[in-house]
Write an enzyme that holds these catalytic residues in place. Structure first.
Site, PDB file in Angstrom:
ATOM      1  N   SER A   8      54.389   1.216  14.919  1.00 48.58           N
ATOM      2  CA  SER A   8      54.163  -0.077  15.566  1.00 48.58           C
ATOM      3  C   SER A   8      55.144  -1.117  15.068  1.00 48.58           C
ATOM      4  O   SER A   8      55.320  -1.304  13.867  1.00 48.58           O
ATOM      5  CB  SER A   8      52.737  -0.569  15.294  1.00 48.58           C
ATOM      6  OG  SER A   8      51.796   0.203  15.992  1.00 48.58           O
ATOM      7  N   ASP A  49      51.424  -9.311  21.676  1.00 45.84           N
ATOM      8  CA  ASP A  49      51.444  -8.532  20.436  1.00 45.84           C
ATOM      9  C   ASP A  49      52.821  -8.564  19.773  1.00 45.84           C
ATOM     10  O   ASP A  49      53.291  -7.550  19.254  1.00 45.84           O
ATOM     11  CB  ASP A  49      51.009  -7.086  20.692  1.00 45.84           C
ATOM     12  CG  ASP A  49      50.531  -6.394  19.411  1.00 45.84           C
ATOM     13  OD1 ASP A  49      50.320  -7.103  18.398  1.00 45.84           O
ATOM     14  OD2 ASP A  49      50.369  -5.168  19.422  1.00 45.84           O
ATOM     15  N   HIS A  70      49.786  -7.180  15.577  1.00 45.60           N
ATOM     16  CA  HIS A  70      48.713  -6.450  14.891  1.00 45.60           C
ATOM     17  C   HIS A  70      49.180  -5.834  13.568  1.00 45.60           C
ATOM     18  O   HIS A  70      48.354  -5.450  12.745  1.00 45.60           O
ATOM     19  CB  HIS A  70      48.098  -5.385  15.812  1.00 45.60           C
ATOM     20  CG  HIS A  70      48.933  -4.160  16.014  1.00 45.60           C
ATOM     21  ND1 HIS A  70      49.723  -3.966  17.131  1.00 45.60           N
ATOM     22  CD2 HIS A  70      49.105  -3.038  15.259  1.00 45.60           C
ATOM     23  CE1 HIS A  70      50.314  -2.796  17.050  1.00 45.60           C
ATOM     24  NE2 HIS A  70      49.970  -2.211  15.915  1.00 45.60           N
TER      25      HIS A  70
END
Length: 473
Positions: A229, A153, A123
């Site tokens: 992230s 992911d 992402h």
């Protein structure tokens, strides 16, 4: 005047005598209690007598070594995507053309090899036209996307640096223990080289347990915020045990819980992307009963300590290995299985054709079986937003179907969902006039990119009536 002075002197002497008597008679025998507010001191139940109490609990843990080993291996990942600018009525009247808009986003990444391979979250880079990686020494390099896997992911980038890069070695996330100290390293809010500390709060955490989306995260209370992230979760040795991925928050910022993809899953995805170009998923070949389902609750299986096997795919590794419907999986290899996320978390780190030792409870007795994982696309494939599965020989014979694969799930917003009446339970029989006998046929057509030249698809509906859909550019 003399009488008045005498009276005052007598009063003073009497008062002093009375106060002195009060202090001696009433206060002296009692213990003195300080009125100063102090915090209580709590002593651990087990501690070393001759060591400072404040440091006894963390004796031997050195966060600085882990931070120094990792901070230069965590990078800032920037992505840029260009989109057409919005137009207004003024543009129409004045003949103006809208300017493209550039959207920028950022996250973190981890260098995993000296020659510049970087792991991050899917992402973080999804939809990007340009990718840039900035090292801790502020040097920036354009990055190439090697591959990505939206389901886990995870994405892999490559940069070409002038010299070998400092990297982080993968640790074994299966050996991580709840309560173990960890560090989260990343770039929250564009603050580079940020290190936070916490503990492992839980393992095999499934954020979508009711949907059984095959997720299995490490949960930690190390502070993770937007921008973290793709960054590193490391143990006190500086080994990479997870890729920070998500937080649970009503505000969008850290409120005490964050989640990381375990390193064993991340490493397996990286290896697959580098070697095969896609993720090689191994499956047991079983169906399980969701413990939150009505059926499980009615049968009293919602409290089962393990994973209940409700069915076994014919000719699968589970079938050949001797697994049966009604078995409860308790352990695979050395990993204890208590819930569905434990099972999927371990299987997601394995490849097809690997053999596992599966311990099951069968009618109160324990049995250990050897099961070889089958390839995922033997049982299921995604195509045009549909999840397709093979139809058993028994059902083909029962419904007099010579070919076709079953549609058991549709993705919202997909072309099939939006443009047709197809629903789960339909049977896909032909694509562009080519008969589909199994999902391996779909896999072959996908490799040829037939979805780019789609002309006609034929389905059988719930009444086994043919429905044909023609697609035109």
């Amino acid at each position: 005047m003399k009488k008045l002075s005498t009276l005052i002197l007598a009063s003073v002497i009497g008062g002093a005598f009375t106060l002195g008597f009060y202090k001696i008679a009433l206060e002296t025998p009692q213990e003195t209690t300080s009125k100063e507010a102090t915090m209580p001191t709590y002593i651990p139940a087990t501690y070393t007598a001759n060591k400072p109490i404040a440091t006894a609990a963390i004796e031997g843990i050195d966060f600085t070594n882990a931070a120094e080993k990792t901070v230069n291996s965590v990078v800032h990942v920037k992505n840029r995507a260009t989109s057409e600018g919005g137009s207004s009525i003024y543009d129409f009247f004045y003949g103006r053309s809208s300017k493209p808009r550039v959207r920028e986003g950022s996250g973190s990444g981890v260098i995993i090899s000296p020659d510049g391979y970087v792991i991050t979250n899917n992402h973080v880079i999804e939809g990007a036209d340009e990718l840039e990686v900035t090292l801790n020494n502020n040097k920036s390099y354009p990055a190439t996307l090697i591959g990505s896997d939206p389901k886990t992911d995870i994405a892999v980038l490559k940069i070409e640096a002038d010299t070998d890069l400092q990297f982080i070695a993968f640790g074994d996330s299966d050996n991580v223990r709840v309560g173990e100290w960890v560090l989260a390293v990343g770039n929250p809010f564009n603050l580079t080289s940020t290190v936070t500390a916490g503990i492992i709060s839980a393992k095999a955490r499934d954020l979508n347990e009711f949907d059984q989306q095959n997720q299995s995260f490490l949960q930690t209370d190390a502070a993770v915020n937007p921008g973290n992230s793709g960054g590193a979760l490391v143990n006190t040795n500086g080994d990479l045990i997870g890729i920070n991925t998500a937080i649970t928050s009503q505000t969008g910022s850290f409120v005490g819980y964050s989640f990381a993809v375990p390193s064993n899953i991340a490493k397996k995805v990286v290896d697959d992307l580098l070697e095969y170009g896609d993720v090689q998923k191994g499956v047991l070949g079983i169906t399980t009963l969701n413990r939150n389902s009505k059926e499980a609750i009615e049968k009293g299986l919602d409290q089962v300590d393990g994973v209940y096997v409700s069915g076994v795919e014919k000719d699968s590794g589970a079938d050949k290995g001797g697994l049966q419907s009604g078995d409860v999986i308790k352990k695979i290899d050395r990993v204890r299985i208590r819930k569905f996320a434990d099972l999927t978390g371990y299987l997601n780190s394995k490849r097809p054709n690997e053999t596992l030792n599966v311990l099951v409870d069968r009618n109160g007795s324990r049995k250990e079986l050897k099961v070889t994982l089958s390839k995922f696309d033997i049982f299921e494939v995604d195509f045009l937003g549909m999840k397709l599965r093979n139809i058993s020989a028994e059902n083909k014979e029962k419904y007099e179907i010579s070919n076709g694969v079953g549609v058991y799930e549709l993705k919202a917003g997909s072309i099939i969902n939006n443009s047709t009446d197809v629903r789960p339970g339909y049977i896909l029989t032909e694509i562009n006039g080519i008969k589909i006998k199994s999902i391996s046929d779909i896999a072959k057509l996908k490799k040829k990119n037939i979805q780019d030249d789609l002309e006609k698809i034929t389905f059988l509906n719930g009444k086994l009536e043919a429905e044909r859909y023609i697609f035109r550019d």
